[in-house]
Design an enzyme around this catalytic site. Structure first.
Site, PDB file in Angstrom:
ATOM      1  N   LYS A 266       0.840  -1.206   0.000  1.00  0.00           N
ATOM      2  CA  LYS A 266       0.000   0.000   0.000  1.00  0.00           C
ATOM      3  C   LYS A 266       0.873   1.252   0.000  1.00  0.00           C
ATOM      4  CE  LYS A 266      -1.871  -1.408   3.768  1.00  0.00           C
ATOM      5  NZ  LYS A 266      -2.684  -1.684   4.969  1.00  0.00           N
TER       6      LYS A 266
ATOM      7  N   THR B 166      -8.200   9.479   8.335  1.00  0.00           N
ATOM      8  CA  THR B 166      -7.620   8.271   7.749  1.00  0.00           C
ATOM      9  C   THR B 166      -7.448   7.140   8.761  1.00  0.00           C
ATOM     10  OG1 THR B 166      -5.396   9.158   8.155  1.00  0.00           O
ATOM     11  CG2 THR B 166      -6.376   9.573   5.981  1.00  0.00           C
TER      12      THR B 166
ATOM     13  N   GLY C  38      -7.905   3.910  10.591  1.00  0.00           N
ATOM     14  CA  GLY C  38      -8.551   2.650  10.261  1.00  0.00           C
ATOM     15  C   GLY C  38      -8.569   2.306   8.786  1.00  0.00           C
ATOM     16  N   THR C  39      -7.829   3.060   7.972  1.00  0.00           N
ATOM     17  CA  THR C  39      -7.831   2.807   6.529  1.00  0.00           C
ATOM     18  C   THR C  39      -7.339   1.399   6.209  1.00  0.00           C
ATOM     19  OG1 THR C  39      -7.363   5.156   6.169  1.00  0.00           O
ATOM     20  CG2 THR C  39      -7.065   3.683   4.300  1.00  0.00           C
ATOM     21  N   GLY C  40      -6.218   1.006   6.798  1.00  0.00           N
ATOM     22  CA  GLY C  40      -5.663  -0.316   6.514  1.00  0.00           C
ATOM     23  C   GLY C  40      -6.547  -1.443   7.007  1.00  0.00           C
TER      24      GLY C  40
END
Length: 286
Positions: free
Chosen positions: A188, A221, A223-225
């Site tokens: 990512k 952002t 908790g995006t992963g």
């Protein structure tokens, strides 16, 4: 005189797509187990949990972590598998060697069809969530058992003991991670400098898929992963092949980022808008 008729029995003809999250709990609700369950519900899947640790955190950072006993983690996994069943697994924060060992044993015993491993090591706030002694065990025991690993650039650098990874090193980095035993790698690029973000998927057969997209201007952002790995697991559970599952997972997260970009929640990194476009429950024939 009236009689009460017994309604006809409804025979089961379908079931939910079932996704299990093995991860830590985020009291702020933006990441970890909470983000996973929100993602699963939004994508029409039935979410289940096996909690590895409880964290006290909010949008500003992590205040405390309390690990749960490995024996309790094993019981959580077995309880849902033996009764409800699991179509796909998402793995998040595994904070120590004992927890890694329990999860690896569960994957082997239950023979999960799809395992998405998000090697969570550092929170969005910069707080470390895993001990360094656990990293090598994570690689040795879980990488070969995963369908896909989803590290960001900071996590990839830590796994490979590199100082930093730039845009020119994405392919080499993915190759090195696959050489550690992971069948497939989604690297990512959210931590790349500039406004162009690149995600690179290295498939088991060596083929590479690259997605490029402009950076979404937002502070929300957190908790995006977690959300991305859960979304990928959902699409795998629904029957999508790997490339399609990754593409649809990315699309969900980008839309959630856009929907929540102008929202204010807390004083730090706020969450995505997981509920921006909920889908009806996905029914699968028995």
């Amino acid at each position: 005189m009236t009689t009460t008729e017994t309604p006809p029995e409804i025979l089961p003809v379908a079931r939910y797509a079932r996704v299990l999250s093995i991860a830590g709990s985020d009291s702020g609700g933006g990441a970890g187990i909470q983000a996973d369950l929100k993602t699963m519900a939004a994508l029409g899947c039935y979410g289940m949990t096996a909690i590895t640790a409880i964290t006290a955190q909010n949008t500003l950072g992590v205040r405390a972590i309390q690990a749960l006993p490995p024996e309790l983690l094993a019981q959580q996994i077995d309880a849902v598998v033996e009764d409800i069943g699991v179509d796909a697994v998402k793995i998040g924060m595994l904070h120590d060697v004992g927890v890694v060992r329990v999860v690896a044993d569960a994957i082997r015993r239950h023979r999960f069809a799809h395992v998405v491993l998000d090697p969570v090591m550092v929170a969005t706030s910069g707080d470390k969530l895993i001990t360094e002694s656990t990293v090598d065990r994570l690689v040795d025991e879980l990488f070969p058992l995963a369908t896909l690993i989803t590290p960001n650039l900071d996590e990839a650098a830590w796994l490979l003991r590199l100082d930093a990874i730039g845009i020119d090193g994405l392919e080499d980095t993915a190759n090195m991670l696959q050489a550690l035993g992971a069948p497939a790698v989604l690297l990512k690029g959210g931590h790349l400098p500039g406004n162009l973000l690149i995600d690179l998927l290295l498939q088991p057969d060596g083929q590479k898929m690259r997605w490029e997209a402009p950076r979404i201007p937002t502070r929300n952002t957190h908790g995006t992963g977690c959300s991305l790995s859960s979304a990928i697991a959902c699409h795998l559970a629904l029957g999508a092949p790997l490339v399609e599952a990754v593409a649809q997972g990315r699309d969900f997260v980008r839309r959630a980022l856009l929907a929540g970009a102008d929202m204010q929640l807390g004083h730090g990194h706020g969450p995505l808008d997981h509920g921006h476009a909920p889908r009806a429950t996905m029914r699968q024939p028995l």
